[in-house]
Scaffold this motif. Structure first.
Motif, PDB file in Angstrom:
ATOM      1  N   TYR A 173     -26.103 -41.235 -14.809  1.00 25.00           N
ATOM      2  CA  TYR A 173     -24.742 -41.081 -15.326  1.00 25.00           C
ATOM      3  C   TYR A 173     -23.820 -40.413 -14.313  1.00 25.00           C
ATOM      4  CZ  TYR A 173     -26.229 -42.560 -20.003  1.00 25.00           C
ATOM      5  OH  TYR A 173     -26.693 -43.284 -21.077  1.00 25.00           O
ATOM      6  N   THR A 174     -24.369 -39.554 -13.453  1.00 23.79           N
ATOM      7  CA  THR A 174     -23.569 -38.980 -12.377  1.00 23.79           C
ATOM      8  C   THR A 174     -23.146 -40.072 -11.406  1.00 23.79           C
ATOM      9  OG1 THR A 174     -24.637 -36.821 -12.532  1.00 23.79           O
ATOM     10  CG2 THR A 174     -23.545 -37.338 -10.456  1.00 23.79           C
TER      11      THR A 174
ATOM     12  N   PHE B  16     -34.463 -36.440 -18.982  1.00 16.23           N
ATOM     13  CA  PHE B  16     -33.093 -35.949 -18.825  1.00 16.23           C
ATOM     14  C   PHE B  16     -32.636 -36.081 -17.373  1.00 16.23           C
ATOM     15  CE2 PHE B  16     -30.482 -32.240 -17.557  1.00 16.23           C
ATOM     16  CZ  PHE B  16     -29.292 -32.619 -18.172  1.00 16.23           C
ATOM     17  N   SER B  17     -33.515 -35.780 -16.425  1.00 15.13           N
ATOM     18  CA  SER B  17     -33.182 -35.850 -15.003  1.00 15.13           C
ATOM     19  C   SER B  17     -32.746 -37.266 -14.615  1.00 15.13           C
ATOM     20  CB  SER B  17     -34.375 -35.431 -14.148  1.00 15.13           C
ATOM     21  OG  SER B  17     -34.100 -35.618 -12.777  1.00 15.13           O
TER      22      SER B  17
ATOM     23  N   TYR C  45     -31.387 -39.619 -16.606  1.00 13.96           N
ATOM     24  CA  TYR C  45     -30.063 -39.912 -17.145  1.00 13.96           C
ATOM     25  C   TYR C  45     -28.980 -39.102 -16.442  1.00 13.96           C
ATOM     26  CZ  TYR C  45     -32.279 -42.640 -20.795  1.00 13.96           C
ATOM     27  OH  TYR C  45     -33.001 -43.598 -21.463  1.00 13.96           O
ATOM     28  N   GLN C  46     -29.312 -37.897 -16.046  1.00 14.82           N
ATOM     29  CA  GLN C  46     -28.358 -37.065 -15.318  1.00 14.82           C
ATOM     30  C   GLN C  46     -28.003 -37.725 -13.979  1.00 14.82           C
ATOM     31  OE1 GLN C  46     -29.725 -33.182 -13.893  1.00 14.82           O
ATOM     32  NE2 GLN C  46     -27.914 -32.244 -14.798  1.00 14.82           N
ATOM     33  N   GLN C  47     -29.003 -38.206 -13.263  1.00 19.36           N
ATOM     34  CA  GLN C  47     -28.761 -38.889 -11.986  1.00 19.36           C
ATOM     35  C   GLN C  47     -28.005 -40.198 -12.190  1.00 19.36           C
ATOM     36  OE1 GLN C  47     -32.200 -39.128  -9.204  1.00 19.36           O
ATOM     37  NE2 GLN C  47     -33.241 -37.843 -10.703  1.00 19.36           N
TER      38      GLN C  47
ATOM     39  N   ASP D 149     -23.303 -34.247 -17.908  1.00 20.11           N
ATOM     40  CA  ASP D 149     -24.537 -33.620 -18.397  1.00 20.11           C
ATOM     41  C   ASP D 149     -24.669 -33.772 -19.914  1.00 20.11           C
ATOM     42  OD1 ASP D 149     -25.267 -32.835 -15.883  1.00 20.11           O
ATOM     43  OD2 ASP D 149     -24.749 -30.720 -16.136  1.00 20.11           O
TER      44      ASP D 149
ATOM     45  N   GLU E  12     -30.063 -27.300 -19.078  1.00 19.16           N
ATOM     46  CA  GLU E  12     -31.477 -27.489 -18.752  1.00 19.16           C
ATOM     47  C   GLU E  12     -32.374 -26.958 -19.875  1.00 19.16           C
ATOM     48  OE1 GLU E  12     -29.048 -27.685 -15.215  1.00 19.16           O
ATOM     49  OE2 GLU E  12     -29.243 -26.100 -16.738  1.00 19.16           O
TER      50      GLU E  12
ATOM     51  N   ASP F 297     -19.797 -29.824 -18.870  1.00 20.07           N
ATOM     52  CA  ASP F 297     -19.831 -30.970 -17.959  1.00 20.07           C
ATOM     53  C   ASP F 297     -20.092 -32.228 -18.786  1.00 20.07           C
ATOM     54  OD1 ASP F 297     -20.979 -33.071 -16.235  1.00 20.07           O
ATOM     55  OD2 ASP F 297     -20.912 -31.554 -14.666  1.00 20.07           O
TER      56      ASP F 297
ATOM     57  N   ALA G 262     -25.706 -37.287 -20.632  1.00 22.41           N
ATOM     58  CA  ALA G 262     -27.087 -37.486 -20.193  1.00 22.41           C
ATOM     59  C   ALA G 262     -28.059 -36.841 -21.172  1.00 22.41           C
ATOM     60  CB  ALA G 262     -27.277 -36.900 -18.794  1.00 22.41           C
ATOM     61  N   TYR G 263     -27.720 -35.663 -21.664  1.00 19.44           N
ATOM     62  CA  TYR G 263     -28.566 -34.983 -22.647  1.00 19.44           C
ATOM     63  C   TYR G 263     -28.712 -35.823 -23.911  1.00 19.44           C
ATOM     64  CZ  TYR G 263     -29.502 -32.088 -26.711  1.00 19.44           C
ATOM     65  OH  TYR G 263     -30.002 -31.618 -27.904  1.00 19.44           O
TER      66      TYR G 263
END
Length: 358
Positions: free
Chosen positions: A129-130, A122-123, A125-127, A78, A113, A75, A81-82
């Protein structure tokens, strides 16, 4: 005033300026840090700085696309974001080998994860960037230019970049990263978008499928159109459209448009309280993207606008070809397009009744 007084005055001015810059930087850093904490606590994000370079965007996207035929899918959101979490948001640290090493671990069966377990934010950036990239890559169907025995277009299913460049195929434009530059018309403010310099009349298409929520005149943007993504996270703003014939004629608020559909034409309107006036110096499209995590961010001081310069570079890899039919005032897209996101949206229904776009 003697030279000592002048020198003292100059030093004071410099000190005030330095303190002001440090204060603004500190406010931005505080707001960003606050968003990290809020996201970790499950609260709406208040601030996003999106600055992965084009090289990272295209590399991550290609990993995603290539992996679709493999046992383990990557993904790209993800993955980005990582990396951002590992850099603490400082993309100046980016090295291609960091992404390559992360992908090798993911291919070996390590979950994202697990990979990001040591990175507290990470959460966030995941939110974030999504919200930025969530509608840009996926499966879609596109006509191949041929028809079957019944005359229906033959469609091919593809997976990849399904968002389009805002400038149609075959038309050129130039741009530079002008996000945050000063603007003075009406009041002093920052430029919250990217200006794409192009000839008057250059066709503009919808970057992503969505619902038109604003269309008409605004003294700052001139003739402008606003489209909300179907997941509600992104608001696309297209401004300074052409005088006299700015939009595709059948568009109204509430119209459902698909990625790649014609929506209007480049112009130079705006900077005038009088409607339909060319108030700009140079023809261009102002293109902006606003993120919305909470209704309070739709309008006002809590709006979140991001720098789309690198995204525009990525979208140049996917342009929508258009045709102009004899006797018609507007272009139509050359190839049929089916976006599963639109089909799902229509199937579920919504508060805004979509009007089919021809």
């Amino acid at each position: 005033m003697n030279w000592k007084q002048k020198l003292f005055g100059s030093v004071c001015v410099l000190l005030v300026a330095a303190i002001g810059c440090n204060f603004i930087g500190a406010v931005q850093k505080y707001t960003s840090s606050q968003s990290l904490v809020q996201a970790a606590d499950g609260k709406p994000i208040q601030w996003v700085t999106f600055d992965p370079p084009y090289s990272a965007l295209v590399k991550a996207m290609n990993y995603d696309i290539e992996s679709q035929s493999q046992e383990i899918q990557i993904d790209w959101v993800d993955l980005l974001a990582y990396l951002s979490a590992s850099y603490w948001g400082e993309w100046k640290k980016y090295k291609a080998k960091d992404m390559e090493e992360a992908v090798e671990k993911l291919k070996s069966g390590v979950k994202i994860e697990e990979l990001a377990a040591d990175y507290q934010y990470f959460s966030y950036y995941q939110q974030a960037y999504t919200a930025v990239l969530g509608g840009m890559v996926g499966e879609y169907q596109i006509g191949n230019g041929e028809t079957d025995a019944s005359g229906n277009p033959i469609m091919e299913t593809k997976y990849g970049l399904k968002a389009y460049s805002p400038i149609a195929y075959g038309y050129s434009f130039s741009h530079y990263d002008d996000f945050g530059n000063s603007r003075n018309y009406g009041y002093k403010r920052k430029h919250l978008g990217n200006d794409l310099l192009a000839s008057i009349g250059t066709p503009i298409v919808a970057v992503e499928s969505g619902i038109i929520t604003h269309i008409g005149w605004n003294q700052y943007g001139g003739w402008r159109i606003g489209i909300r993504s179907l997941d509600g996270k992104r608001y696309y703003y297209y401004a300074h459209l052409r005088k006299d014939h700015p939009f595709r004629q059948d568009l109204t608020e509430g119209t459902l448009v698909e990625a790649g559909d014609l929506i209007g034409y480049v112009g130079m309107t705006g900077y005038s309280t009088k409607e339909n006036v060319n108030g700009m110096q140079v023809p261009h499209l102002h293109f902006g993207m606003q993120l919305i995590f909470d209704p309070s961010q739709e309008e006002g001081e809590h709006e979140i606008w991001i720098d789309v310069y690198e995204i525009i570079k990525l979208l140049e890899k996917h342009k929508s070809p258009l045709l102009q039919q004899e006797g018609q005032s507007d272009y139509i897209r050359k190839y049929e397009f089916v976006d599963p996101t639109v089909e799902e949206y229509v199937r579920k229904g919504s508060d805004i009744t979509p009007q089919p776009s021809n």
